[in-house]
Every structure is written in C-alpha cells, then in structure tokens.
Design a protein around this motif. Structure first.
Motif, PDB file in Angstrom:
ATOM      1  N   ALA A  87      20.570  51.107 111.848  1.00 51.63           N
ATOM      2  CA  ALA A  87      21.458  50.380 110.939  1.00 51.63           C
ATOM      3  C   ALA A  87      20.695  49.273 110.220  1.00 51.63           C
ATOM      4  CB  ALA A  87      22.638  49.804 111.719  1.00 51.63           C
ATOM      5  N   THR A  88      19.913  48.506 110.975  1.00 54.82           N
ATOM      6  CA  THR A  88      19.112  47.438 110.368  1.00 54.82           C
ATOM      7  C   THR A  88      18.067  48.000 109.430  1.00 54.82           C
ATOM      8  OG1 THR A  88      19.403  46.138 112.395  1.00 54.82           O
ATOM      9  CG2 THR A  88      17.701  45.413 110.856  1.00 54.82           C
ATOM     10  N   LEU A  89      17.430  49.086 109.844  1.00 54.49           N
ATOM     11  CA  LEU A  89      16.384  49.711 109.039  1.00 54.49           C
ATOM     12  C   LEU A  89      16.928  50.126 107.669  1.00 54.49           C
ATOM     13  CD1 LEU A  89      13.349  50.814 109.603  1.00 54.49           C
ATOM     14  CD2 LEU A  89      14.493  53.035 109.720  1.00 54.49           C
ATOM     15  N   LEU A  90      18.070  50.780 107.643  1.00 54.44           N
ATOM     16  CA  LEU A  90      18.630  51.274 106.390  1.00 54.44           C
ATOM     17  C   LEU A  90      19.126  50.134 105.506  1.00 54.44           C
ATOM     18  CD1 LEU A  90      20.549  54.426 107.678  1.00 54.44           C
ATOM     19  CD2 LEU A  90      18.275  54.286 106.689  1.00 54.44           C
ATOM     20  N   ILE A  91      19.733  49.124 106.119  1.00 53.82           N
ATOM     21  CA  ILE A  91      20.185  47.963 105.339  1.00 53.82           C
ATOM     22  C   ILE A  91      18.998  47.246 104.712  1.00 53.82           C
ATOM     23  CG2 ILE A  91      21.233  45.665 105.520  1.00 53.82           C
ATOM     24  CD1 ILE A  91      23.103  46.833 107.661  1.00 53.82           C
ATOM     25  N   ALA A  92      17.949  47.025 105.508  1.00 57.42           N
ATOM     26  CA  ALA A  92      16.771  46.316 105.003  1.00 57.42           C
ATOM     27  C   ALA A  92      16.060  47.124 103.925  1.00 57.42           C
ATOM     28  CB  ALA A  92      15.810  46.013 106.149  1.00 57.42           C
ATOM     29  N   TYR A  93      16.050  48.435 104.043  1.00 54.05           N
ATOM     30  CA  TYR A  93      15.318  49.263 103.084  1.00 54.05           C
ATOM     31  C   TYR A  93      16.090  49.454 101.782  1.00 54.05           C
ATOM     32  CZ  TYR A  93      12.422  53.019 101.213  1.00 54.05           C
ATOM     33  OH  TYR A  93      11.605  53.769 100.413  1.00 54.05           O
ATOM     34  N   TYR A  94      17.390  49.706 101.876  1.00 55.97           N
ATOM     35  CA  TYR A  94      18.159  50.071 100.690  1.00 55.97           C
ATOM     36  C   TYR A  94      18.921  48.910 100.049  1.00 55.97           C
ATOM     37  CZ  TYR A  94      17.308  54.983 101.797  1.00 55.97           C
ATOM     38  OH  TYR A  94      16.708  56.204 102.041  1.00 55.97           O
ATOM     39  N   LEU A  95      19.291  47.896 100.820  1.00 56.21           N
ATOM     40  CA  LEU A  95      20.166  46.856 100.284  1.00 56.21           C
ATOM     41  C   LEU A  95      19.481  45.517 100.073  1.00 56.21           C
ATOM     42  CD1 LEU A  95      23.448  47.586 102.306  1.00 56.21           C
ATOM     43  CD2 LEU A  95      22.782  48.429 100.034  1.00 56.21           C
ATOM     44  N   LEU A  96      18.586  45.139 100.977  1.00 56.67           N
ATOM     45  CA  LEU A  96      17.963  43.820 100.856  1.00 56.67           C
ATOM     46  C   LEU A  96      16.841  43.848  99.821  1.00 56.67           C
ATOM     47  CD1 LEU A  96      17.753  42.673 104.597  1.00 56.67           C
ATOM     48  CD2 LEU A  96      19.571  42.252 102.932  1.00 56.67           C
ATOM     49  N   LYS A  97      16.781  42.808  99.009  1.00 58.12           N
ATOM     50  CA  LYS A  97      15.761  42.719  97.972  1.00 58.12           C
ATOM     51  C   LYS A  97      14.510  41.985  98.438  1.00 58.12           C
ATOM     52  CE  LYS A  97      18.485  44.735  95.036  1.00 58.12           C
ATOM     53  NZ  LYS A  97      18.234  46.127  94.616  1.00 58.12           N
ATOM     54  N   TRP A  98      14.680  41.052  99.361  1.00 55.16           N
ATOM     55  CA  TRP A  98      13.532  40.209  99.718  1.00 55.16           C
ATOM     56  C   TRP A  98      12.410  40.961 100.429  1.00 55.16           C
ATOM     57  CZ3 TRP A  98      12.145  39.593 104.782  1.00 55.16           C
ATOM     58  CH2 TRP A  98      13.104  39.819 105.750  1.00 55.16           C
ATOM     59  N   PRO A  99      12.674  42.039 101.199  1.00 61.27           N
ATOM     60  CA  PRO A  99      11.509  42.767 101.737  1.00 61.27           C
ATOM     61  C   PRO A  99      10.608  43.302 100.627  1.00 61.27           C
ATOM     62  CG  PRO A  99      13.478  43.373 102.953  1.00 61.27           C
ATOM     63  CD  PRO A  99      13.935  42.562 101.784  1.00 61.27           C
ATOM     64  N   ARG A 100      11.191  43.695  99.489  1.00 62.40           N
ATOM     65  CA  ARG A 100      10.378  44.159  98.367  1.00 62.40           C
ATOM     66  C   ARG A 100       9.557  43.009  97.790  1.00 62.40           C
ATOM     67  NH1 ARG A 100      13.787  48.473  94.697  1.00 62.40           N
ATOM     68  NH2 ARG A 100      14.529  49.803  96.386  1.00 62.40           N
ATOM     69  N   LYS A 101      10.161  41.830  97.726  1.00 65.88           N
ATOM     70  CA  LYS A 101       9.440  40.682  97.173  1.00 65.88           C
ATOM     71  C   LYS A 101       8.273  40.288  98.073  1.00 65.88           C
ATOM     72  CE  LYS A 101      13.527  38.844  94.807  1.00 65.88           C
ATOM     73  NZ  LYS A 101      14.462  37.707  94.679  1.00 65.88           N
ATOM     74  N   VAL A 102       8.497  40.377  99.387  1.00 65.54           N
ATOM     75  CA  VAL A 102       7.408  40.068 100.317  1.00 65.54           C
ATOM     76  C   VAL A 102       6.300  41.099 100.163  1.00 65.54           C
ATOM     77  CG1 VAL A 102       6.758  39.879 102.743  1.00 65.54           C
ATOM     78  CG2 VAL A 102       8.919  38.894 101.949  1.00 65.54           C
ATOM     79  N   ALA A 103       6.667  42.372 100.081  1.00 66.72           N
ATOM     80  CA  ALA A 103       5.671  43.439  99.953  1.00 66.72           C
ATOM     81  C   ALA A 103       4.900  43.323  98.640  1.00 66.72           C
ATOM     82  CB  ALA A 103       6.349  44.802 100.046  1.00 66.72           C
ATOM     83  N   ALA A 104       5.560  42.827  97.579  1.00 64.27           N
ATOM     84  CA  ALA A 104       4.922  42.733  96.267  1.00 64.27           C
ATOM     85  C   ALA A 104       3.786  41.712  96.237  1.00 64.27           C
ATOM     86  CB  ALA A 104       5.959  42.377  95.210  1.00 64.27           C
TER      87      ALA A 104
END
Length: 465
Positions: A87-104
């Motif tokens: 559940a956390t994995l899918l929410i973090a991957y598809y809904l949260l924007k900040w993991p993308r910003k950190v990865a960028a």
C-alpha cells in the motif's frame, strides 16, 4: 505448513497485482517495460507471491528446522506487513510527488558519452577487473577492488555492446564486444559464487537493445525481447546453479577460469532443467516467505534480537572497513544463520522485506523502507527516461537489475548497497570522463530522444498520454 491457508490468496493477489502493474501500463503505452520499477515488481511476484504458495504447498528442506511451524499470529503479522508495504509502495510511487523531486537531484545532466573515449573506458574497466585478482589477499584493498571490479565488468559489457549496436555493420566493434562479453561472463563466474553478477552480464545486451531501439517499436514486438530476457535470465541462473557450488575455492583447490570452464563442460542444460522441475517453487521463491515467518517467530519469542533500522545503519557505515570497525552492523541474513540458529551452513538468507522490516522495528520500518525503495527506483528510472541512450545510466540499470529484483527477498542491506554502489560507480567514471574529455550535452538537448529515431517511426510508445 500449518496455518498457511490464508497465504494462498495473498500470494495469488501479489502475483496478479505485480504482473498487472507491469503489463497493463506497458500495453497502454503509459510506461516502459525494462525499468527498475518493473524489475522490483517482478521480484515481488516471485519471492513474495510464489513464496506464499511455497509455504502452503512446497517442502521446507532444512532438516535442522523441521520443528518450525508458523503460528496464526506469525501468519497474520506477515500478511499485515505485506499489505502495509505494498500500500505504501503504490501510494509513494503513483501519488506522491516529492519522491520524484528527491530522485531528480541525481544525474540531472547527461554525463559525456564515451564514443570518442571508448577504448580508454574499456581499458579502465578491464584494468579494474585485473586489479581485483592482484589485490585479492590484501586487507581492505581486496574487498574494495572486488566490489569495483563487479561494476566494471557489467559496464564493460554495456559500453562495448552499445558501441557495436549503434553501428551494426562495424565488424571490428562486434568482435570487440564478443571478446569482452566472453571474458566478462567467465569473470563473473570466477569472482562471484552468487548468480546476480552473472545475471547482470547476461541481460545487459537485452536491456541495451530495449532502451536504444526496441522501446520505439510497438509493444507486441518488444514482448519478444522481454520474453527472451526472462528465458535467458532463468536459463542462465539455472545452468549456473548446477556448477557454482562445485567450484567454490577450498584448501585443496582454487576457483579459477580453468575450473569454471571444466565444470561448464561437465554440466548440461538437462541438469539445469531437472533442477528447476524437481522443485520449481523453491527455485523461484528460495524460501523467502518461510524465512520471513521464521524471522517474525524468532523476534517475537526473543530468540532473535530487534535491531532498529539495521539496514540504514549498515549503509551509513558501509564505507568503513570491518577490520577498522569490528562492531559495524552486519546483515541479519547472515546472523540469523550463524548467531541465532547456530547452523553449520555458511550462507546468507533472504528473509524478505517483511521479515527484515519486522526485525528492524515492525510496521513503521516496513512503511519507511517502501518509501525509500521508491526513491531509489525513481533515481534510476527517471534519469533513464530523460536520457534513454545514455550508456552510463544503462550501465546502472544493468548492474542493479538483479538487485532490484531481489530487494523483496533480501538481504536488504546487501541489495541496497549494491544498487547504491552502481550509482556511485557511474557518477565516478562520468566525473572522470568530464575531467578528461569535457562535458556532454544537457538533458534539455537530449529530450528530443522522446520522439524516437526517425527510421523507427519517430514515436516512443511509453509516452503516449
């Protein structure tokens, strides 16, 4: 095993969810196929999904552990941890924007391409592989060059293949690739008993083929490549499994190119097929869910210690040689065998993401690790999406591919460290390339790659929105 009935629908659900998240977005043109995310999902289907079925229908072959039967409480805690993780994995991957910003923050610009300096980099990679043999018995340096040489081996295969694949009429480039690839295959088997390094080498040409050309074709064509990649990976792993333990160095013999070649001659594909067919669930899942349940049971009974955030502590101290820091955190997959159960076997168990998370703090840690895994995945996938022809990034994906697949199995310390090492290795050689040969084009300049090569129709199927 007793009380394992609820694991059957959970395992089927994990398998269906994983393959659904891989296949459906790809066929709809919403995602790429050979990504770190899909490799991670594929690993979850194998080690957690099939692992649940293995507990219910398979055989636990450890004679010293026949006493273990999971309680209902063990099973319920495992199921709760699995649901919370996904559940956390899918929410973090598809809904949260900040993991993308950190990865960028990582690899925002394209490192220089090695076209004009190919031979320099290939010579560097081969030198690093040879240094691993030279320093093999030297404290600290031996371990350092062993790790670096594994990354160099895969990068050598990637760089040489990409060089030929961009100009397939170049016969000299083909011979160069075949020579390097053959040596790297043997090097992987000589220097690493496990299967992951060999798998990185075997699938590297297929991953490069996909990102350099096949991703611009309709999905039905790419499915051929994907099927080939899976068959080759499973076949190579099965074949190597028949010889890898028989070539382990002992007091009376050493592990060498000669012993590997001899074992290859003595083995056969029939042996590999027989090994899989005898117990296919164990071959695929490798007791991952068994070990997760056993870990939960041992922690609850007080027989196994609770090590809060042991994976993060291990990664934080990873660069420090153990000879200088004897109390350095160690993988639980080793300690459960030697310290907790006191078995005579020398092995490293993959206790599963749920087992490791439970041993390191329970549900909050499992949730935290799900988010961190998404950041790690985004770091690789988002960079490659921006620069799909970048061989440095292709090297990262090829090097870390089996480790992303095995993250749900564990040991989480080892798999995470290997992925992070591949990132640092690529960053290091890219920095060296900039110093010696200058900067490459920026991300903005290469964004036109999203349109695809004109000779293939100019469309990238995964970005049809």
């Amino acid at each position: 095993m007793q009380n394992s009935e609820p694991l059957v629908p959970l395992g089927v659900a994990i398998i269906a969810l994983s393959f659904g998240l891989i296949v459906i977005p790809y066929l709809r043109g919403k995602s790429d196929a050979l990504t770190a995310w899909n490799m991670f999902l594929f690993g979850g289907a194998l080690f957690i999904g099939v692992g649940c079925l293995e507990v219910a229908y398979g055989v636990f072959h450890w004679p010293e552990l026949q006493w273990f039967q999971p309680t209902k409480q063990d099973v319920h805690k495992f199921m709760l941890g699995t649901v919370c993780f996904y559940a956390t994995l899918l929410i973090a991957y598809y809904l949260l924007k900040w993991p993308r910003k950190v990865a960028a923050l990582f690899f925002p610009n394209r490192p220089p391409q090695p076209t004009s300096a190919l031979y320099f980099f290939l010579a560097l990679f081969v030198s690093l592989m040879l240094l691993a043999f030279f320093f093999i018995d030297v404290p600290i340096a031996g371990a350092l060059f062993a790790n670096i040489s594994h990354k160099a081996a895969v990068f050598a295969a990637v760089f040489s293949f990409a060089h030929w694949y961009r100009n397939k009429v170049n016969f000299a480039a083909l011979l160069l690739f075949l020579g390097i690839f053959g040596y790297v295959l043997l090097f992987a088997m000589v220097t690493f008993v496990g299967r992951r390094l060999l798998l990185s080498v075997v699938v590297s040409p297929l991953i490069c083929m996909y990102w350099l050309r096949w991703r611009y074709r309709p999905p039905k064509y790419s499915l051929i490549l994907l099927g080939t990649a899976v068959v080759l990976a499973m076949g190579a792993a099965a074949f190597y499994s028949t010889i890898r333990h028989g070539t382990v160095a002992t007091r009376d013999s050493e592990r060498s190119f000669a012993t590997i070649v001899q074992r290859i001659k003595e083995s056969s594909l029939d042996n590999a097929v027989g090994q899989i067919s005898r117990d296919w669930m164990h071959y695929v899942a490798q007791y991952t869910t068994h070990y997760s349940l056993l870990t939960i049971h041992l922690v609850d009974s007080g027989e196994a210690p609770l090590d809060p955030l042991n994976t993060l502590a291990f990664l934080a101290t990873y660069p420090i040689p153990r000879i200088l820091f004897p109390a350095k955190p160690a993988p639980f997959g080793i300690r459960i065998v030697t310290d907790v159960l006191r078995l005579s076997a020398q092995t490293n168990w993959g206790c599963g993401i749920v087992g490791h998370g439970y041993q390191e703090g329970g549900i909050p840690v499992i949730i935290l690790y799900a988010v961190l895994i998404v950041i790690l995945i985004r770091t690789v996938d988002d960079a490659l999406l921006r620069q799909p022809s970048n061989v440095y990034l292709l090297g990262i994906l090829c090097t870390s591919a089996p480790h992303f697949t095995s993250l749900t199995r564990g040991d989480t310390t080892t798999m995470s460290a290997e992925i992070i090492e591949s990132l640092f290795f690529a960053w290091g050689i890219a920095l060296l390339g900039r110093v010696l040969f200058g900067n490459g084009p920026t991300t903005k300049e290469t964004s036109s790659m999203q349109n695809g090569p004109p000779q293939l129709g100019g469309q990238v199927w995964h970005v049809r929105r």
